[in-house]
Design an enzyme around this catalytic site. Structure first.
Site, PDB file in Angstrom:
ATOM      1  N   ASP A 282       0.817  -1.205   0.000  1.00 25.47           N
ATOM      2  CA  ASP A 282       0.000   0.000   0.000  1.00 25.47           C
ATOM      3  C   ASP A 282       0.860   1.267   0.000  1.00 25.47           C
ATOM      4  O   ASP A 282       0.434   2.323  -0.442  1.00 25.47           O
ATOM      5  CB  ASP A 282      -0.825   0.002   1.294  1.00 25.47           C
ATOM      6  CG  ASP A 282      -2.312   0.059   1.038  1.00 25.47           C
ATOM      7  OD1 ASP A 282      -2.721  -0.039  -0.123  1.00 25.47           O
ATOM      8  OD2 ASP A 282      -3.049   0.216   2.023  1.00 25.47           O
TER       9      ASP A 282
ATOM     10  N   GLU B 268      -9.285  -2.591  -4.826  1.00 24.72           N
ATOM     11  CA  GLU B 268      -7.871  -2.902  -4.535  1.00 24.72           C
ATOM     12  C   GLU B 268      -7.513  -4.300  -5.036  1.00 24.72           C
ATOM     13  O   GLU B 268      -6.387  -4.548  -5.455  1.00 24.72           O
ATOM     14  CB  GLU B 268      -7.639  -2.790  -3.018  1.00 24.72           C
ATOM     15  CG  GLU B 268      -7.727  -1.355  -2.514  1.00 24.72           C
ATOM     16  CD  GLU B 268      -8.290  -1.234  -1.101  1.00 24.72           C
ATOM     17  OE1 GLU B 268      -9.456  -1.650  -0.885  1.00 24.72           O
ATOM     18  OE2 GLU B 268      -7.585  -0.719  -0.217  1.00 24.72           O
TER      19      GLU B 268
END
Ligand SMILES: Nc1ncnc2c1ncn2[C@@H]1O[C@H](COP(=O)(O)OP(=O)(O)O)[C@@H](O)[C@H]1O
Ligand SMILES: CC(=O)OP(=O)(O)O
Ligand SMILES: [Mg+2]
Length: 435
Positions: A167, A420
């Site tokens: 991330d 995601e």
């Protein structure tokens, strides 16, 4: 391990702080490139405000749908992963072992990548697992669970190749003066204490899809993106690159969240942890980690109003003092970042294309989006006004990005349904060295 072979079936795993989201894709070939085709999606949400809820959907097999089923015995991300795996492996649930055992690649969202995260996604080996483990104290709600799932995936699906997507990678472009904390630089360098930033997979997805929606190249796109989920952050993206973001060394900095305080005066820790009259006491490392734990897991919405579920807080009817206070604190901190990032981007490049909402709250709550947009009304002309009807209606058909502004201002308001899981799969398919 498959290795060097084009992926045939990819499992994508996203361990968030309150949920586990997984998707399974078959990879089909069109003329030029491998393309992901969604086969299954499953989520276990409300891990931090039980009972957890289990959703399971096989594409084109509606008869096997499980919708928000309460499950009592699942409390952690790795338990959630095993629950989904067990359910998938049961032939009675429309899926069966064969499908699961054909998975060739597994994409894992790992929140904190530290310095290795700056290099982008990595094929998982013992060294990568060790790094993820060592970074667990810097992302206490995320890296530990991601590591447990990684190990469990290796055990349960030994034929598949595992790839870690960080991330923090998206923020490797932060300018020095933004990523540097004003502390002793020798200590900062030695201990790698700097702003990293997170929610980068979501921001990559948002940037790519908003640029497409605007008909611009990514490199020409400047937006302020809000990822409002159980953890929340904001990112100023300048000409396709992360320029500033509200999370920092850890995902605790910046906005409050479901169980996180967000930014507080750092001195608060010392005063919170000592009794009256003991202000000068030196805190032990046990007391300090206890305080850190409280700021991560026992603060935010949960501490203010007793639940980390924001939809429940908004739906409190009539609103209580605590529910109103929580919403007002959240709104105030968000507006603070929006004002600051608007100024930073305007001053630098003269342009912001859009404010973009994403994440469970950003995508799910038209009511909260309206509150934020109303809070910017003083900048009418600069920003769009709100298109109330469109805001309430939400996404039409399969729109990934849709506008909720009236088109009167220079800066648009958009909603982007973040993904995601698919972001990782698309990056995997476009990066041969990961196969
Ligand atoms: N329709 C909605 N209205 C308001 N809040 C919502 C809505 N849907 C989801 N949420 C909130 O979104 C949060 C979870 O967001 P999500 O992005 O899925 O979290 P995670 O950080 O676990 O990935 C929870 O606080 C949940 O209450
Ligand atoms: C980084 C972070 O807080 O992620 P999530 O919102 O998924 O918990
Ligand atoms: Mg999330």
């Amino acid at each position: 391990m498959s290795g060097e072979a084009e992926p045939k079936s990819i499992l994508s795993i996203n361990a968030g702080s309150s949920s586990l989201k997984i998707k399974l894709f078959d990879i089909v070939r069109n003329d030029k490139a491998p393309v992901p085709k969604l086969i299954l999606k499953s989520t276990i949400s409300k891990l931090t405000s039980p009972s957890a809820k289990f959703t399971f959907k096989i594409v084109d097999k509606k008869e096997y749908d499980v919708e928000a089923q309460e499950i009592e015995n699942v409390h952690t991300s790795v338990e959630a992963f095993n629950h989904i795996l067990k359910h998938s492996r049961n032939d009675d649930n429309g899926f069966g072992n064969k499908r699961v055992d054909h998975i060739t690649h597994i994409c894992h969202r790992v929140v904190h990548g530290g310095e290795i995260g700056d290099r982008g996604p990595l094929v998982v080996n013992n060294r990568v697992i060790k790094e993820v483990e060592e970074l667990a104290t810097l992302a206490p709600l995320h890296n530990g669970p991601a590591e447990s799932i990684l190990k469990e995936a290796i055990r349960a699906l030994p034929e598949a190749r595992n790839i870690a997507f960080f991330d923090s990678s998206f923020h490797s472009t932060l300018p020095d003066f933004i990523r540097t904390y004003p502390i002793d630089q020798k200590v900062a360098k030695e201990k790698k204490l700097r702003k990293y930033g997170f929610h980068g997979l979501s921001y990559s997805w948002v940037l790519k899809n908003v640029a497409k929606f605007l008909g611009k190249e990514k490199e020409e796109t400047s937006i302020i993106a809000l990822h409002l989920g159980s953890g929340a952050s904001i990112c100023a993206i300048k000409n396709g690159k992360s320029y500033d973001t509200s999370m920092g060394l850890t995902p605790l900095e910046g906005l409050p969240g479901g169980s996180r305080s967000g930014t507080v005066d750092p001195s608060l820790i010392f005063h919170y942890s000592s009794r009256p009259g003991e202000k000068d006491k030196v805190l032990s490392s046990v007391e300090l980690s206890h305080a850190e734990n409280i700021l991560n897991s026992g603060s935010g919405f949960k501490a203010l109003v007793g639940t980390s579920d924001f939809s429940e807080i908004l739906a409190t009817d009539p609103p209580t003092h605590e529910s109103e206070l929580t919403v007002n604190i959240y709104l105030d901190r968000i507006l603070g970042f929006l004002g600051s990032y608007w100024l930073k981007l305007k001053g630098g490049t003269g342009g912001v294309d859009a404010i973009v909402f994403s994440g469970g709250i950003g995508e799910g709550s038209s009511e909260f989006r309206k509150m934020i947009i109303d809070g910017l009304a003083g900048l009418n002309g600069e920003f769009d006004g709100l298109d109330n009807e469109r805001n309430k209606k939400g996404s039409e058909g399969n729109e990934v990005v849709y506008p909720i502004g009236d088109g009167e201002g220079k800066i648009k308001f958009l909603v982007c349904e973040t993904d995601e899981e698919l972001q990782m799969v698309e990056e995997c398919l476009s990066t041969k060295k990961l196969w």
